[in-house]
Design an enzyme around this catalytic site. Structure first.
Site, PDB file in Angstrom:
ATOM      1  N   TYR A  35       0.826  -1.201   0.000  1.00 47.97           N
ATOM      2  CA  TYR A  35       0.000   0.000   0.000  1.00 47.97           C
ATOM      3  C   TYR A  35       0.861   1.252   0.000  1.00 47.97           C
ATOM      4  O   TYR A  35       2.080   1.192   0.181  1.00 47.97           O
ATOM      5  CB  TYR A  35      -0.945  -0.003   1.205  1.00 47.97           C
ATOM      6  CG  TYR A  35      -0.295   0.366   2.525  1.00 47.97           C
ATOM      7  CD1 TYR A  35       0.538  -0.530   3.191  1.00 47.97           C
ATOM      8  CD2 TYR A  35      -0.491   1.619   3.100  1.00 47.97           C
ATOM      9  CE1 TYR A  35       1.139  -0.186   4.394  1.00 47.97           C
ATOM     10  CE2 TYR A  35       0.103   1.971   4.307  1.00 47.97           C
ATOM     11  CZ  TYR A  35       0.921   1.065   4.952  1.00 47.97           C
ATOM     12  OH  TYR A  35       1.521   1.415   6.127  1.00 47.97           O
ATOM     13  N   LYS A 148       6.371  -1.870   1.871  1.00 46.58           N
ATOM     14  CA  LYS A 148       5.196  -1.270   2.534  1.00 46.58           C
ATOM     15  C   LYS A 148       4.051  -2.274   2.452  1.00 46.58           C
ATOM     16  O   LYS A 148       3.111  -2.140   1.669  1.00 46.58           O
ATOM     17  CB  LYS A 148       4.856   0.090   1.905  1.00 46.58           C
ATOM     18  CG  LYS A 148       4.119   1.002   2.893  1.00 46.58           C
ATOM     19  CD  LYS A 148       4.229   2.443   2.514  1.00 46.58           C
ATOM     20  CE  LYS A 148       3.344   3.368   3.328  1.00 46.58           C
ATOM     21  NZ  LYS A 148       3.436   3.267   4.792  1.00 46.58           N
ATOM     22  N   GLU A 180      12.777   2.771  13.810  1.00 46.66           N
ATOM     23  CA  GLU A 180      11.875   3.851  13.373  1.00 46.66           C
ATOM     24  C   GLU A 180      10.682   3.851  14.327  1.00 46.66           C
ATOM     25  O   GLU A 180      10.771   3.276  15.415  1.00 46.66           O
ATOM     26  CB  GLU A 180      11.452   3.636  11.918  1.00 46.66           C
ATOM     27  CG  GLU A 180      10.750   2.308  11.685  1.00 46.66           C
ATOM     28  CD  GLU A 180      10.273   2.099  10.253  1.00 46.66           C
ATOM     29  OE1 GLU A 180      10.027   3.079   9.538  1.00 46.66           O
ATOM     30  OE2 GLU A 180      10.116   0.922   9.874  1.00 46.66           O
ATOM     31  N   LEU A 204      11.188   1.343   6.957  1.00 43.57           N
ATOM     32  CA  LEU A 204      10.552   1.796   5.724  1.00 43.57           C
ATOM     33  C   LEU A 204      11.331   3.017   5.232  1.00 43.57           C
ATOM     34  O   LEU A 204      11.637   3.914   6.029  1.00 43.57           O
ATOM     35  CB  LEU A 204       9.090   2.183   5.973  1.00 43.57           C
ATOM     36  CG  LEU A 204       8.389   2.566   4.660  1.00 43.57           C
ATOM     37  CD1 LEU A 204       8.039   1.322   3.851  1.00 43.57           C
ATOM     38  CD2 LEU A 204       7.142   3.381   4.908  1.00 43.57           C
TER      39      LEU A 204
HETATM   40  N1  PDD Z   1       3.122   5.476   7.310  1.00 46.58           N
HETATM   41  N2  PDD Z   1       7.751   4.074   8.745  1.00 46.58           N
HETATM   42  C1  PDD Z   1       6.593   3.377   8.778  1.00 46.58           C
HETATM   43  C2  PDD Z   1       6.562   2.070   9.470  1.00 46.58           C
HETATM   44  C3  PDD Z   1       5.449   3.913   8.142  1.00 46.58           C
HETATM   45  O1  PDD Z   1       4.298   3.221   8.139  1.00 46.58           O
HETATM   46  C4  PDD Z   1       5.528   5.180   7.504  1.00 46.58           C
HETATM   47  C5  PDD Z   1       4.348   5.790   6.799  1.00 46.58           C
HETATM   48  C6  PDD Z   1       6.756   5.870   7.511  1.00 46.58           C
HETATM   49  C7  PDD Z   1       6.929   7.196   6.829  1.00 46.58           C
HETATM   50  O2  PDD Z   1       6.871   7.055   5.431  1.00 46.58           O
HETATM   51  P1  PDD Z   1       6.459   8.280   4.488  1.00 46.58           P
HETATM   52  O3  PDD Z   1       7.390   9.405   4.850  1.00 46.58           O
HETATM   53  O4  PDD Z   1       6.689   7.764   3.129  1.00 46.58           O
HETATM   54  O5  PDD Z   1       5.021   8.612   4.778  1.00 46.58           O
HETATM   55  C8  PDD Z   1       7.848   5.275   8.138  1.00 46.58           C
HETATM   56  C9  PDD Z   1       1.932   5.882   6.614  1.00 46.58           C
HETATM   57  C10 PDD Z   1       1.707   7.349   6.673  1.00 46.58           C
HETATM   58  C11 PDD Z   1       0.765   5.053   7.112  1.00 46.58           C
HETATM   59  O6  PDD Z   1       0.923   3.832   7.179  1.00 46.58           O
HETATM   60  O7  PDD Z   1      -0.300   5.604   7.424  1.00 46.58           O
END
Ligand code: PDD
Length: 286
Positions: A35, A148, A180, A204
């Site tokens: 996703y 993801k 993270e 991620l």
């Molecule tokens: N989450 N790490 C994890 C585990 C995440 O699920 C996310 C993003 C990030 C940050 O990634 P980005 O900068 O590309 O949004 C880091 C999204 C927002 C979610 O699952 O809702």
């Protein structure tokens, strides 16, 4: 929060009420899919290329064939905003699964199911101004966190634990090394330098994280992709997190202990301002 009516699927646009998934959808039964969450400011995508490229990498990593080519994805995702006449701050949630077929662990050889919808998402302005509290938790996820994947149970449990402790996020660590957060990337600032976990399989590769790297560089702030420990976290001058929904968010308490006397730090503030400029956010909050 307003959910827009036109939904993009593998076979084009449909009304959101017309999406019906069979019980043997592999996303439901196995979490067999990937996703993206893409930010929109005032009707425009932010970091769209980064998200599309990561989607393609995630799909490839799980041997999933996307129903759209890269060019078609850009075209259809832009069409999604046009068809819904989106002008607000919002997000697109997009997921692709290995299709619907009688339950069997091996790949079924059917085509993928895809949907993407738009939902309004106001900026978390109070939290951005005041900062948030976090807890720390052991990272019990698998070792392919760069994908993801729809399998988010450890993330869900960690975030819930944070919430039950009156916090916004959980900072995860493998043994004593911070990886993270449950749904965002984590950073510390020490002696004017930013540290964040390198882009290995254990985190991620956040789209905002890669933009934070660039913004730090443009502003003459050193950012080192070096893992840091829980001890370094607790001894940091500033701590912050980043994600598409949380932007650059100051962390002002860890397990109830204040960071920087409970105030967002200077470098965090500088990056927040740089982020707003980069995302061309008209009404800035700083
Ligand atoms: N989450 N790490 C994890 C585990 C995440 O699920 C996310 C993003 C990030 C940050 O990634 P980005 O900068 O590309 O949004 C880091 C999204 C927002 C979610 O699952 O809702």
């Amino acid at each position: 929060m307003k959910l827009y009516e036109n939904l993009l699927t593998q076979s084009g646009f449909i009304h959101k009420d017309d999406l019906h998934y069979p019980f043997d959808e592999r996303g439901l039964q196995f979490g067999d899919g990937v996703y993206e969450v893409i930010r929109i400011y005032q009707g425009n995508y932010y970091l769209l290329t980064e998200h599309v490229e990561r989607l393609i990498r995630s799909a490839k990593a799980i041997k999933l064939t996307l129903p759209y080519s890269e060019d078609q994805l850009y075209k259809q995702l832009n069409e999604l905003l046009i068809k819904n006449k989106v002008t607000s701050d919002a997000k697109v949630y997009l997921q692709v699964t290995r299709g619907s077929a009688p339950r069997d662990h091996v790949f079924p050889g059917v085509s993928a199911n895809f949907y993407a919808y738009v939902q309004d998402l106001p900026r978390p302005t109070t939290r951005l101004q005041e900062g948030v509290g976090v807890i720390t938790q052991e990272d019990v996820r698998w070792h392919n966190c760069y994908i993801k994947s729809l399998n988010l149970l450890p993330n869900v449990l960690a975030k819930q634990e944070a919430k039950e402790n009156g916090c916004f996020e959980a900072i995860l660590h493998r043994d004593q090394t911070v990886t993270e957060c449950s749904s965002s990337n984590a950073y510390i600032v020490k002696d004017g330098k930013i540290f964040t976990h390198p882009e290995t399989n254990n985190i991620l590769h956040g789209c905002v994280r890669s933009r934070v790297k660039k913004l730090a560089k443009q502003n003459g702030i050193l950012l080192e992709e070096t893992p840091f420990t829980l001890e370094q976290l607790n001894d940091a001058d500033e701590v912050f997190l980043s994600s598409s929904t949380a932007e650059v968010m100051p962390i002002v308490a860890i397990n109830q202990s204040l960071v920087n006397n409970g105030k967002p730090g200077k470098i965090t503030r500088l990056l927040q301002t740089a982020y707003e400029q980069d995302a061309r956010i008209k009404k800035t909050i700083f």
